[in-house]
Write a protein that holds these residues in place. Structure first.
Motif, PDB file in Angstrom:
ATOM      1  N   ARG A 146     -45.739 -84.720  76.516  1.00 33.54           N
ATOM      2  CA  ARG A 146     -45.115 -86.178  76.313  1.00 33.54           C
ATOM      3  C   ARG A 146     -46.431 -86.930  76.547  1.00 33.54           C
ATOM      4  NH1 ARG A 146     -41.098 -87.331  80.931  1.00 33.54           N
ATOM      5  NH2 ARG A 146     -42.719 -86.914  82.171  1.00 33.54           N
ATOM      6  N   GLY A 147     -47.590 -86.582  77.110  1.00 34.32           N
ATOM      7  CA  GLY A 147     -48.608 -87.287  77.198  1.00 34.32           C
ATOM      8  C   GLY A 147     -48.885 -87.885  78.661  1.00 34.32           C
ATOM      9  N   ASP A 148     -47.979 -87.418  79.571  1.00 36.39           N
ATOM     10  CA  ASP A 148     -48.635 -87.860  80.876  1.00 36.39           C
ATOM     11  C   ASP A 148     -49.972 -87.915  81.339  1.00 36.39           C
ATOM     12  OD1 ASP A 148     -45.716 -87.665  80.567  1.00 36.39           O
ATOM     13  OD2 ASP A 148     -45.369 -86.838  82.775  1.00 36.39           O
ATOM     14  N   PRO A 149     -50.389 -88.934  81.916  1.00 39.60           N
ATOM     15  CA  PRO A 149     -51.946 -89.158  81.935  1.00 39.60           C
ATOM     16  C   PRO A 149     -52.241 -88.383  83.348  1.00 39.60           C
ATOM     17  CG  PRO A 149     -50.846 -90.972  82.559  1.00 39.60           C
ATOM     18  CD  PRO A 149     -49.730 -90.328  82.053  1.00 39.60           C
ATOM     19  N   VAL A 150     -51.249 -88.117  84.205  1.00 40.86           N
ATOM     20  CA  VAL A 150     -51.544 -87.342  85.502  1.00 40.86           C
ATOM     21  C   VAL A 150     -50.328 -86.421  85.737  1.00 40.86           C
ATOM     22  CG1 VAL A 150     -51.448 -87.850  87.933  1.00 40.86           C
ATOM     23  CG2 VAL A 150     -52.614 -89.297  86.615  1.00 40.86           C
ATOM     24  N   ILE A 184     -54.678 -82.125  74.477  1.00 37.92           N
ATOM     25  CA  ILE A 184     -53.439 -81.524  74.397  1.00 37.92           C
ATOM     26  C   ILE A 184     -53.079 -81.194  72.942  1.00 37.92           C
ATOM     27  CG2 ILE A 184     -51.045 -81.318  75.046  1.00 37.92           C
ATOM     28  CD1 ILE A 184     -52.975 -81.091  77.376  1.00 37.92           C
ATOM     29  N   LYS A 185     -52.815 -80.111  72.179  1.00 39.10           N
ATOM     30  CA  LYS A 185     -52.374 -79.915  70.869  1.00 39.10           C
ATOM     31  C   LYS A 185     -51.040 -78.912  70.852  1.00 39.10           C
ATOM     32  CE  LYS A 185     -55.288 -79.780  67.490  1.00 39.10           C
ATOM     33  NZ  LYS A 185     -56.295 -79.410  66.731  1.00 39.10           N
ATOM     34  N   LYS A 186     -50.458 -78.936  69.849  1.00 40.34           N
ATOM     35  CA  LYS A 186     -49.409 -78.060  69.828  1.00 40.34           C
ATOM     36  C   LYS A 186     -49.154 -77.666  68.271  1.00 40.34           C
ATOM     37  CE  LYS A 186     -45.070 -79.471  69.422  1.00 40.34           C
ATOM     38  NZ  LYS A 186     -43.703 -80.041  69.766  1.00 40.34           N
ATOM     39  N   THR A 187     -48.385 -76.438  68.113  1.00 36.40           N
ATOM     40  CA  THR A 187     -48.134 -76.017  66.652  1.00 36.40           C
ATOM     41  C   THR A 187     -46.656 -75.219  66.688  1.00 36.40           C
ATOM     42  OG1 THR A 187     -48.693 -74.795  64.692  1.00 36.40           O
ATOM     43  CG2 THR A 187     -49.447 -73.936  66.805  1.00 36.40           C
ATOM     44  N   ASP A 188     -45.827 -75.391  65.903  1.00 34.52           N
ATOM     45  CA  ASP A 188     -44.635 -74.867  65.903  1.00 34.52           C
ATOM     46  C   ASP A 188     -44.639 -73.366  65.016  1.00 34.52           C
ATOM     47  OD1 ASP A 188     -44.504 -75.712  63.418  1.00 34.52           O
ATOM     48  OD2 ASP A 188     -42.885 -76.990  63.315  1.00 34.52           O
ATOM     49  N   LEU A 189     -45.818 -73.250  64.338  1.00 34.86           N
ATOM     50  CA  LEU A 189     -45.910 -72.115  63.409  1.00 34.86           C
ATOM     51  C   LEU A 189     -45.492 -70.576  64.266  1.00 34.86           C
ATOM     52  CD1 LEU A 189     -48.821 -73.056  61.300  1.00 34.86           C
ATOM     53  CD2 LEU A 189     -46.241 -73.128  60.613  1.00 34.86           C
ATOM     54  N   PHE A 190     -45.941 -70.713  65.363  1.00 26.11           N
ATOM     55  CA  PHE A 190     -45.557 -69.479  66.323  1.00 26.11           C
ATOM     56  C   PHE A 190     -44.111 -69.493  66.793  1.00 26.11           C
ATOM     57  CE2 PHE A 190     -50.289 -69.028  66.208  1.00 26.11           C
ATOM     58  CZ  PHE A 190     -50.360 -67.656  66.359  1.00 26.11           C
ATOM     59  N   SER A 191     -43.101 -70.080  66.495  1.00 24.09           N
ATOM     60  CA  SER A 191     -41.965 -70.211  66.800  1.00 24.09           C
ATOM     61  C   SER A 191     -41.188 -69.206  66.332  1.00 24.09           C
ATOM     62  CB  SER A 191     -41.229 -71.473  66.405  1.00 24.09           C
ATOM     63  OG  SER A 191     -39.673 -71.351  66.607  1.00 24.09           O
ATOM     64  N   ALA A 192     -40.489 -68.234  66.879  1.00 24.12           N
ATOM     65  CA  ALA A 192     -39.707 -67.043  66.249  1.00 24.12           C
ATOM     66  C   ALA A 192     -38.493 -67.257  65.817  1.00 24.12           C
ATOM     67  CB  ALA A 192     -39.904 -65.935  67.264  1.00 24.12           C
ATOM     68  N   HIS A 193     -37.951 -68.713  66.167  1.00 27.07           N
ATOM     69  CA  HIS A 193     -36.834 -69.053  65.637  1.00 27.07           C
ATOM     70  C   HIS A 193     -36.680 -69.447  64.101  1.00 27.07           C
ATOM     71  CE1 HIS A 193     -34.054 -68.722  69.207  1.00 27.07           C
ATOM     72  NE2 HIS A 193     -35.065 -69.203  69.823  1.00 27.07           N
ATOM     73  N   GLY A 194     -35.828 -69.056  63.323  1.00 27.64           N
ATOM     74  CA  GLY A 194     -35.638 -69.504  62.072  1.00 27.64           C
ATOM     75  C   GLY A 194     -35.362 -71.023  62.149  1.00 27.64           C
ATOM     76  N   ASP A 195     -35.643 -71.859  61.227  1.00 20.37           N
ATOM     77  CA  ASP A 195     -35.298 -73.011  61.240  1.00 20.37           C
ATOM     78  C   ASP A 195     -34.123 -73.524  60.474  1.00 20.37           C
ATOM     79  OD1 ASP A 195     -35.900 -73.146  58.572  1.00 20.37           O
ATOM     80  OD2 ASP A 195     -37.918 -74.448  58.779  1.00 20.37           O
ATOM     81  N   HIS A 196     -33.830 -74.754  60.272  1.00 18.16           N
ATOM     82  CA  HIS A 196     -32.455 -75.371  59.599  1.00 18.16           C
ATOM     83  C   HIS A 196     -32.208 -74.245  58.313  1.00 18.16           C
ATOM     84  CE1 HIS A 196     -29.225 -78.053  58.714  1.00 18.16           C
ATOM     85  NE2 HIS A 196     -29.533 -77.926  57.338  1.00 18.16           N
ATOM     86  N   ASP A 197     -33.150 -74.228  57.518  1.00 18.73           N
ATOM     87  CA  ASP A 197     -32.896 -73.580  56.391  1.00 18.73           C
ATOM     88  C   ASP A 197     -32.728 -72.118  56.450  1.00 18.73           C
ATOM     89  OD1 ASP A 197     -33.139 -75.809  54.347  1.00 18.73           O
ATOM     90  OD2 ASP A 197     -35.267 -75.410  54.354  1.00 18.73           O
ATOM     91  N   ASP A 198     -33.490 -71.508  57.345  1.00 17.25           N
ATOM     92  CA  ASP A 198     -33.048 -69.945  57.645  1.00 17.25           C
ATOM     93  C   ASP A 198     -31.673 -69.882  58.320  1.00 17.25           C
ATOM     94  OD1 ASP A 198     -35.985 -69.589  56.676  1.00 17.25           O
ATOM     95  OD2 ASP A 198     -36.523 -70.195  58.945  1.00 17.25           O
ATOM     96  N   LEU A 199     -31.313 -70.581  59.035  1.00 14.55           N
ATOM     97  CA  LEU A 199     -30.012 -70.385  59.475  1.00 14.55           C
ATOM     98  C   LEU A 199     -28.918 -70.531  58.888  1.00 14.55           C
ATOM     99  CD1 LEU A 199     -30.509 -72.444  62.991  1.00 14.55           C
ATOM    100  CD2 LEU A 199     -30.695 -70.044  62.632  1.00 14.55           C
ATOM    101  N   VAL A 200     -28.864 -71.901  57.696  1.00 12.23           N
ATOM    102  CA  VAL A 200     -27.963 -72.062  56.946  1.00 12.23           C
ATOM    103  C   VAL A 200     -27.899 -70.963  55.705  1.00 12.23           C
ATOM    104  CG1 VAL A 200     -27.307 -73.531  55.090  1.00 12.23           C
ATOM    105  CG2 VAL A 200     -27.903 -74.513  57.309  1.00 12.23           C
ATOM    106  N   ASN A 201     -29.269 -70.477  55.380  1.00 12.75           N
ATOM    107  CA  ASN A 201     -29.248 -69.328  54.221  1.00 12.75           C
ATOM    108  C   ASN A 201     -28.803 -67.911  54.864  1.00 12.75           C
ATOM    109  OD1 ASN A 201     -30.398 -71.089  52.409  1.00 12.75           O
ATOM    110  ND2 ASN A 201     -32.330 -70.679  53.010  1.00 12.75           N
TER     111      ASN A 201
END
Length: 464
Positions: free
Chosen positions: A381-385, A399-416
Motif C-alpha cells: 500500500r506504500g505505508d512509510p512506516v 517495494i515491487k510486485k508481480t502477479d506472474l507467480f500467481s498459481a490461480h487462473g485469471d478471469h479468462d481461465d476460469l470462464v474458459n
C-alpha cells in the motif's frame, strides 16, 4: 441429491461443501475460515454434526481447503479423507505448521490477557496429535482413476494445476435410479506455470461448483516470469550491488521461483549470485516435489534430463537451522533471500525485513497475494512506516510486485473452464471461493453465454 455451500460462500477462504446422496454425506474440503481470524475458535462451529459425515474429499493441501480437518476429526469425524498422494504429504506439512502458528498466537494472546488480569487462557484450535489422527485417515487415489465410494457414487480426481497434487473432484451419482454428475473445481491453475502441468479439461457434468478467485481480474501478459526476474535481479543485485528479498509461500510458490532462477542462472543470463532459501518447510516440501517428479510438467522433466535437479544449482543454499538463518545478516555480498511467510505475518521473513527494511540498497519483491491487514499489504500500500517485531520502522527499501507467480487462473481461465461444458447440458453453475465483485464479474460473463449461474448464500441448501 442436496448440495449445501457451508464455506467460501461470497468469500475466498474456508472452503467446505456438503453433498448428500441417499443419506450418504460427502464433505468436499474443510478449510480454515480466515474471516474468523479474530476468533479462530469460531472454526469449531460446524453447521452439521461432524460424526455424521461419511467421507471427506480434499481437493488440495492449501490451508483454506484443508486447515480445519483436524478440528473435524477432533469433534467426531471417523471416516476416510480421500486425496491424491502429493496432497496428503503436503497437507501434513501445512497442518503441522498450523499447530505451531496457533501455539505462538495463543502464547502471545494469553500473555497479553494475563497482563490484563484475565483468569482464563485460550486454547489452540487443534494440536499435533489431532493432525496425526487426521493424516492417519487419509487414503490416496491417483489422477484419472475412478474410485467407488459406495454402490451409488464414483469419484475421479482430475488434475487442475495450481499446486502439486491439486485436483478437481468429479462425482458420478446414481440418485434413485437417475444418473447425475457434479464437479468441484477446487482451485484452478494456469497454463504454462513453472513446474506444474496445465489444468486438464473436465468431463461433461450436470452441475459445476467453480472457484471464482480471479473473476474480473487478468494476469499481466506483457512480460514473462524470467524477464521480470532478470530485470529485478539486474537492478537490485548487480547495478546496485544490494540484496533482493522475495517473500514466498513455502509450498508451491518457492519451488516455482527456484526453478525459474535455475533456468536463468544455468543459461548464463545473469552472473552467479548467492541465493538463500530460508524456510525449513520449503526444504521439506521440495522433497515432496522431488518424490513425485513424474507429476511435474514436461518442461521441468526435460530440464531434469538435460541439466539435473530443477531445485538445485550452484550458489543455492537451503537454510535449515535458525542459527544459519541469522548469519545471513552478516553476508554482505549481493544476494537473493527467499523466505516465508508470503504475507510477512510471522516466519523467518520477519527477521530479514527487520534487518533490511531501512536499507536503501534492498529490494523486496512480492510474488503473491497479501490479504488486507497483513504487513505485506501495508508495504504494498506504500505505508512509510510499518511495525516489525515490536518496533516502528521507516521503509527505505524498494517495494515491487508481480502477479506472474500467481498459481490461480485469471478471469479468462476460469470462464474458459466453465465453457468446456455445453450450456444446454450444464444445468447449474455455483460460484464459490471469491469476493462479491469477482463472483459477479464471472457470473455476468457466463450469463452472457447462456449458462445458469448461482452465487449461493452460506449454508443454503440446493436440491439437484
Amino acid at each position: 441429491m442436496n448440495l449445501t455451500i457451508h464455506g467460501a460462500a461470497r468469500q475466498v477462504t474456508g472452503s467446505m461443501h456438503l453433498l448428500e446422496v441417499n443419506q450418504y454425506k460427502i464433505l468436499i474440503d474443510c478449510g480454515l475460515d480466515y474471516e474468523k481470524d479474530r476468533n479462530i475458535q469460531a472454526n469449531e462451529d460446524f453447521p452439521f454434526n461432524p460424526s455424521e459425515v461419511d467421507v471427506v474429499i480434499l481437493t488440495h493441501a492449501h490451508i483454506d481447503h484443508s486447515g480445519n480437518l483436524p478440528t473435524l476429526v477432533r469433534m467426531g469425524f471417523e471416516g476416510q479423507i480421500l486425496c491424491t498422494p502429493p496432497t496428503a504429504e503436503l497437507a501434513e506439512l501445512l497442518l503441522m505448521d498450523s499447530v505451531s502458528i496457533f501455539l505462538n498466537k495463543m502464547h502471545k494472546q494469553n500473555k497479553h490477557r494475563r497482563g490484563k488480569h484475565h483468569s482464563t487462557t485460550r486454547q489452540p484450535l487443534y494440536l499435533q496429535k489431532h493432525v496425526i489422527d487426521t493424516v492417519e485417515r487419509m487414503v490416496t487415489i491417483g489422477f484419472n482413476k475412478p474410485f467407488r465410494l459406495n454402490g451409488d457414487i464414483e469419484l475421479t480426481f482430475i488434475p487442475v494445476g495450481h499446486l502439486l497434487g491439486a485436483a478437481a473432484v468429479v462425482l458420478k451419482v446414481n440418485d434413485h435410479g437417475e444418473e447425475k454428475t457434479i464437479a468441484f473445481t477446487g482451485d484452478i491453475g494456469r497454463n504454462n506455470y513453472p513446474v506444474l502441468n496445465d489444468p486438464q479439461p473436465l468431463p461433461p457434468v450436470d452441475y459445476l461448483v467453480s472457484e471464482s478467485t480471479y473473476g474480473g481480474r487478468f494476469h499481466s501478459k506483457d512480460k514473462t516470469i524470467e524477464q521480470v526476474l532478470i530485470e529485478t535481479i539486474d537492478k537490485a543485485c548487480i547495478k546496485e550491488s544490494g540484496r533482493l528479498i522475495i517473500p514466498a509461500f513455502s509450498i508451491g510458490r518457492t519451488q516455482a521461483l527456484v526453478y525459474s532462477l535455475n533456468k536463468i542462472f544455468s543459461s548464463g543470463l545473469l552472473p552467479p549470485i548467492k541465493v538463500f532459501v530460508d524456510s525449513p518447510m520449503a526444504s521439506a516440501s521440495t522433497q515432496v516435489f522431488r518424490k513425485h517428479h513424474g507429476l511435474l510438467n514436461e518442461e521441468a522433466q526435460e530440464f531434469y534430463r538435460d541439466k539435473g535437479d530443477e531445485f538445485e544449482f550452484d550458489n543455492l543454499t537451503y537454510v535449515e537451522n535458525l542459527k544459519d538463518s541469522r548469519q545471513i545478516a552478516n553476508y554482505f555480498e549481493p544476494c537473493i533471500i527467499i523466505s516465508s511467510a508470503g504475507m510477512l505475518e510471522g516466519g523467518r521473513i520477519q527477521d530479514h525485513l527487520y534487518n533490511n527494511i531501512q536499507n536503501y540498497y534492498c529490494t523486496i519483491l512480492f510474488i503473491g497475494y497479501c490479504a488486507k491487514g497483513t504487513l505485506g499489504y501495508r508495504l504494498l500500500r506504500g505505508d512509510p512506516v510499518v511495525h516489525i517485531k515490536d518496533r516502528e520502522m521507516a521503509v527505505y527499501a524498494t517495494i515491487k510486485k508481480t502477479d506472474l507467480f500467481s498459481a490461480h487462473g485469471d478471469h479468462d481461465d476460469l470462464v474458459n473452464t466453465v465453457k468446456q461444458q455445453k450450456p444446454e447440458k450444464l444445468k447449474q453453475v455455483f460460484l464459490v471461493h471469491g469476493e462479491d465483485e469477482s463472483m459477479q464479474a464471472m457470473a455476468d460473463a457466463l450469463f452472457a453465454d447462456g449458462y445458469k449461474v448461482t452465487i449461493p448464500e452460506k449454508s443454503l441448501s440446493y436440491t439437484l
